[in-house]
Design a protein around this motif. Structure first.
Motif: not given
Length: 210
Positions: A195-210
């Motif tokens: 919904i919020d375009q600023s959140l779409q641009r700003k937030v990124r979830f990342e996954l790193y190996p152990e």
């Protein structure tokens, strides 16, 4: 987290509702440099103990995570000329000028990340001697990228109420986390804002190996 859809729908109103006294030294003491990346090291192992942190599914990043996954270009750069004392010096365009690291438990585990980044050529320093409120303000005041554990509501809300160019929230694909929350933990602790375009641009979830 169950509140991500609420944040997505009411983000602007939430930012207006939660007011922070940036002018007060009680709330805000130190601030990041405009060209600094800020990493919040949660330090679960020091708070909970290694065994409890593992079984509760709260893994910490290691110095290798910091240099290889959070700032992977650090291992690719041979030299860096910029320093915090001379922020106008030339530097590579894909290299952060410097990294500030915050933690509520500033022990040897936290300083190991400073050492790893410094050895990789990125000037880094640990933010110390502040209250929890002042550390929150420091995170919220980030202008470049703000990085922290995706399960830390402390860094999450600092990023949401502040204006960093990017808010990078990471998970460690650890055995303890998978045992605690199954292999589908990313679905539970991440979210695709729609919904919020600023959140779409700003937030990124990342996954790193152990």
């Amino acid at each position: 987290f169950f509140f991500f859809p609420i944040i997505d729908r009411y983000y602007t109103r939430l930012r207006d509702f939660f007011q922070f006294n940036d002018a007060s030294s009680y709330c805000c003491e130190k601030r990041p440099q405009p060209n600094e990346s800020v990493l919040h090291f949660r330090n679960y192992q020091s708070e909970l103990g290694a065994s409890k942190a593992f079984h509760m599914g709260f893994p910490d990043i290691t110095p290798d995570h910091t240099t290889k996954h959070i700032f992977p270009h650090a291992t690719q750069m041979k030299t860096i000329t910029i320093t915090m004392e001379n922020p106008s010096s030339s530097r590579s365009s894909n290299q952060p000028a410097a990294v500030a690291i915050t933690t509520r438990i500033p022990n040897g585990k936290a300083r190991a990340h400073v050492d790893a980044l410094t050895n990789a050529g990125i000037p880094s320093h640990l933010i110390e001697n502040q209250s929890g409120v002042q550390d929150f303000c420091f995170l919220k005041s980030t202008k470049q990228e703000l990085i922290g554990n995706a399960r830390s509501t402390y860094v999450l809300w600092a990023g949401l109420l502040g204006d960093p160019k990017s808010l990078r929230l990471y998970h460690i694909n650890s055995k303890g986390l998978r045992a605690r929350h199954s292999d589908h933990f990313m679905n539970r602790f991440s979210y695709n804002f729609t919904i919020d375009q600023s959140l779409q641009r700003k937030v990124r979830f990342e996954l790193y190996p152990e």
